[in-house]
Design a protein around this motif. Structure first.
Motif, mmCIF file in Angstrom:
data_model
loop_
_atom_site.group_PDB
_atom_site.id
_atom_site.type_symbol
_atom_site.label_atom_id
_atom_site.label_comp_id
_atom_site.label_asym_id
_atom_site.label_seq_id
_atom_site.Cartn_x
_atom_site.Cartn_y
_atom_site.Cartn_z
ATOM 1 N N GLN A 1 0.838 -1.194 0.000
ATOM 2 C CA GLN A 1 0.000 0.000 0.000
ATOM 3 C C GLN A 1 0.876 1.248 0.000
ATOM 4 N N VAL A 2 0.451 2.256 -0.784
ATOM 5 C CA VAL A 2 1.133 3.550 -0.834
ATOM 6 C C VAL A 2 0.091 4.653 -0.680
ATOM 7 N N ARG A 3 0.421 5.654 0.111
ATOM 8 C CA ARG A 3 -0.404 6.854 0.227
ATOM 9 C C ARG A 3 0.438 8.039 -0.187
ATOM 10 N N ALA A 4 -0.056 8.800 -1.167
ATOM 11 C CA ALA A 4 0.654 9.983 -1.656
ATOM 12 C C ALA A 4 -0.310 11.157 -1.649
ATOM 13 N N ALA A 5 0.054 12.204 -0.914
ATOM 14 C CA ALA A 5 -0.807 13.387 -0.825
ATOM 15 C C ALA A 5 0.043 14.630 -1.010
ATOM 16 N N TYR A 6 -0.314 15.448 -2.005
ATOM 17 C CA TYR A 6 0.377 16.720 -2.226
ATOM 18 C C TYR A 6 -0.629 17.828 -1.942
ATOM 19 N N LEU A 7 -0.393 18.550 -0.856
ATOM 20 C CA LEU A 7 -1.376 19.513 -0.360
ATOM 21 C C LEU A 7 -0.776 20.909 -0.251
ATOM 22 N N GLN A 8 -1.484 21.888 -0.808
ATOM 23 C CA GLN A 8 -1.130 23.308 -0.717
ATOM 24 C C GLN A 8 -2.392 24.096 -0.369
ATOM 25 N N ILE A 18 0.328 19.436 -9.328
ATOM 26 C CA ILE A 18 1.003 18.772 -8.212
ATOM 27 C C ILE A 18 0.701 17.274 -8.084
ATOM 28 N N ALA A 19 -0.480 16.834 -8.530
ATOM 29 C CA ALA A 19 -0.721 15.381 -8.507
ATOM 30 C C ALA A 19 0.264 14.662 -9.425
ATOM 31 N N SER A 20 0.723 15.348 -10.457
ATOM 32 C CA SER A 20 1.712 14.738 -11.345
ATOM 33 C C SER A 20 2.972 14.368 -10.576
ATOM 34 N N HIS A 21 3.398 15.223 -9.628
ATOM 35 C CA HIS A 21 4.557 14.914 -8.796
ATOM 36 C C HIS A 21 4.293 13.676 -7.939
ATOM 37 N N ALA A 22 3.110 13.632 -7.313
ATOM 38 C CA ALA A 22 2.777 12.507 -6.436
ATOM 39 C C ALA A 22 2.754 11.199 -7.221
ATOM 40 N N ILE A 23 2.153 11.226 -8.396
ATOM 41 C CA ILE A 23 2.077 10.023 -9.226
ATOM 42 C C ILE A 23 3.465 9.592 -9.682
ATOM 43 N N ASP A 24 4.276 10.559 -10.092
ATOM 44 C CA ASP A 24 5.630 10.212 -10.515
ATOM 45 C C ASP A 24 6.416 9.576 -9.374
ATOM 46 N N ALA A 31 -2.243 2.181 -4.587
ATOM 47 C CA ALA A 31 -1.807 3.515 -4.182
ATOM 48 C C ALA A 31 -2.993 4.470 -4.183
ATOM 49 N N SER A 32 -3.090 5.262 -3.128
ATOM 50 C CA SER A 32 -4.062 6.339 -3.101
ATOM 51 C C SER A 32 -3.312 7.655 -3.308
ATOM 52 N N VAL A 33 -3.885 8.518 -4.134
ATOM 53 C CA VAL A 33 -3.258 9.799 -4.460
ATOM 54 C C VAL A 33 -4.259 10.912 -4.213
ATOM 55 N N GLU A 34 -3.810 11.952 -3.538
ATOM 56 C CA GLU A 34 -4.660 13.114 -3.269
ATOM 57 C C GLU A 34 -3.849 14.372 -3.550
ATOM 58 N N ALA A 35 -4.473 15.351 -4.177
ATOM 59 C CA ALA A 35 -3.810 16.628 -4.435
ATOM 60 C C ALA A 35 -4.808 17.748 -4.225
ATOM 61 N N SER A 36 -4.361 18.814 -3.597
ATOM 62 C CA SER A 36 -5.251 19.942 -3.340
ATOM 63 C C SER A 36 -4.455 21.233 -3.289
ATOM 64 N N ARG A 37 -5.071 22.295 -3.835
ATOM 65 C CA ARG A 37 -4.503 23.630 -3.694
ATOM 66 C C ARG A 37 -5.371 24.483 -2.777
ATOM 67 N N ASN A 69 3.339 23.395 1.283
ATOM 68 C CA ASN A 69 3.890 22.629 0.163
ATOM 69 C C ASN A 69 4.237 21.241 0.676
ATOM 70 N N SER A 70 3.214 20.501 1.050
ATOM 71 C CA SER A 70 3.388 19.234 1.744
ATOM 72 C C SER A 70 3.129 18.057 0.810
ATOM 73 N N LEU A 71 4.224 17.458 0.345
ATOM 74 C CA LEU A 71 4.129 16.198 -0.388
ATOM 75 C C LEU A 71 4.421 15.091 0.615
ATOM 76 N N GLN A 72 3.378 14.370 0.997
ATOM 77 C CA GLN A 72 3.505 13.306 1.986
ATOM 78 C C GLN A 72 3.444 11.951 1.283
ATOM 79 N N LEU A 73 4.410 11.098 1.607
ATOM 80 C CA LEU A 73 4.469 9.767 1.008
ATOM 81 C C LEU A 73 4.593 8.732 2.110
ATOM 82 N N GLU A 74 3.768 7.687 2.015
ATOM 83 C CA GLU A 74 3.797 6.585 2.966
ATOM 84 C C GLU A 74 3.834 5.286 2.169
ATOM 85 N N ILE A 75 4.849 4.473 2.429
ATOM 86 C CA ILE A 75 5.011 3.210 1.717
ATOM 87 C C ILE A 75 4.981 2.086 2.745
#
Length: 402
Positions: free
Chosen positions: A163-170, A197-203, A254-260, A267-273
């Motif tokens: 499981q992966v959690r990726a959240a990029y929040l601004q 910013i979701a592009s960063h999380a997905i990459d 993987a769950s991905v979340e992005a918000s402005r 500028n919080s890119l949080q990753l959990e693996i």
């Protein structure tokens, strides 16, 4: 094109001088002071406003300026083109530069539409066969802590990733009175938080796991649909936030979340693996730190331990300061330029490639398609370009220096 093994310095032209242009210029100015790289010269800075680009060039260390990128591509003394222009210009400029035999470094995301991304990737493949290299600027691959996380995962330290959690929040758009910019219209930006910013999380999901996305379900939402602009209230035509669930070829989810509009998040890119033998946590707002849990240790000894990623043994860090001295966000671009220059000089393919950028674009397109059609799951091989538009760029007006 001048052979890359020549002692003649590589001539660099950069297109765009606003936010990303400033970040890239800082990297070009400093990279040779810390890393062994081939000789190069900051030849030309390109922008549409003659006065604005001249002022920026004087600040950022560029020798000349130009207002027409097309004339720059005709010059024999330009070997590298660094594209920091808005997304709607990527396809036209990058394709023309590759066809002119220039090595291309292009800011993410690859393009505004899937059709553009496919055409650009085809151009990159053709150019590569002639020795012309290209790379997409997903700079977070060059965060030392994330490069270390990738190594730990590849070494099996977390076991099989489940499981992966990726959240990029601004939160820069949390205030509904925040003004319109080119980033808030589909015509110029392609999408909102999704592409930005979701592009960063997905990459990062793809980079860290070395995996491939097979299925996507997603949703996008615009919370503030009109914002003050030059003509009064104007329509916002891109998303404020996006959510997605990605199925990976390995079986991981993987769950991905992005918000402005995530109030309080700057500028919080949080990753959990999470794997069956351990887990890794990262937050860009503490970019020198990695949290690692070894689940193979005795239960009484388990718990997340903090790794301060500042030792010479860590990725990229031997070029910088004595151990324990942290680095910053801007260093990721210096690392990016270093890797790109070494690839160009060595005639090797830099990473991430345009093909990698295309994979991200396909996922972004599938998220948008899933949200628009209310489909629960999009199989990537079945995903259409219905929301992607066409590969030809339509001229639009964007503020000077964007």
């Amino acid at each position: 094109m001048t052979p890359t093994n020549s002692r003649r310095p590589l001539g660099v032209a950069m297109i765009g001088y606003a936010f990303m242009g400033k970040a890239h210029s800082n990297a070009w100015r400093n990279v040779a002071s810390y890393f062994d790289v081939p000789l190069f010269e900051q030849k030309v800075l390109v922008g549409r406003n003659a006065a604005g680009v001249k002022e920026a060039a004087a600040k950022y260390g560029w020798a000349e300026t130009a207002t027409d990128w097309r004339t720059v591509l005709e010059r024999d003394d330009i070997h590298i083109v660094d594209i920091c222009a808005p997304g709607w210009m990527h396809a036209e400029i990058a394709t023309a530069a590759l066809e002119a035999g220039k090595h291309v470094l292009l800011e993410k995301p690859l393009a505004n539409t899937l059709a553009e991304a496919e055409a650009m990737t085809a151009a990159a493949v053709t150019a590569r066969a002639k020795g012309v290299q290209s790379m997409v600027g997903f700079n977070y691959r060059r965060v030392p802590a994330l490069a270390l996380a990738r190594d730990l995962i590849a070494e099996g330290r977390v076991g099989t990733v489940r499981q992966v959690r990726a959240a990029y929040l601004q939160d820069w758009l949390a205030d509904e009175t925040a003004p319109m910019t080119w980033r808030l219209t589909k015509e110029t930006a392609g999408s909102g938080a999704l592409g930005d910013i979701a592009s960063h999380a997905i990459d990062q999901v793809l980079f860290l796991l070395g995996d491939k996305v097979t299925e996507v379900s997603g949703r996008t939402h615009t919370f503030t649909t009109r914002r003050p602009g030059a003509s009064g209230l104007e329509d916002v035509t891109v998303d404020d936030a996006a959510w997605a669930t990605l199925s990976l070829a390995s079986g991981a989810i993987a769950s991905v979340e992005a918000s402005r509009v995530a109030t309080g998040r700057k500028n919080s890119l949080q990753l959990e693996i999470y794997g069956d033998k351990g887990s890794i946590l990262f937050d860009l707002e503490n970019l020198n730190e990695l949290r690692f849990l070894d689940a193979t240790a005795p239960a009484r000894e388990q718990g997340y331990r903090r790794i301060l990623v500042s030792e010479p043994e860590h990725p990229y860090l031997d070029a910088w300061w004595p151990q324990g001295h942290i680095i910053g966000w801007e260093h990721t671009f210096t690392h990016e330029i270093r890797d790109f220059l070494l690839a160009v000089d060595g005639g090797t393919e830099p990473s991430p490639s345009f093909e990698d950028g295309l994979e991200v674009q396909r996922i972004l397109n599938a998220i948008e398609e899933s949200g628009a059609t209310k489909s629960s799951t999009i199989h990537l091989e079945d995903s259409t370009a219905a929301t992607a538009g066409t590969a030809s760029a339509t001229p639009v007006t964007v503020p000077e220096g964007a």
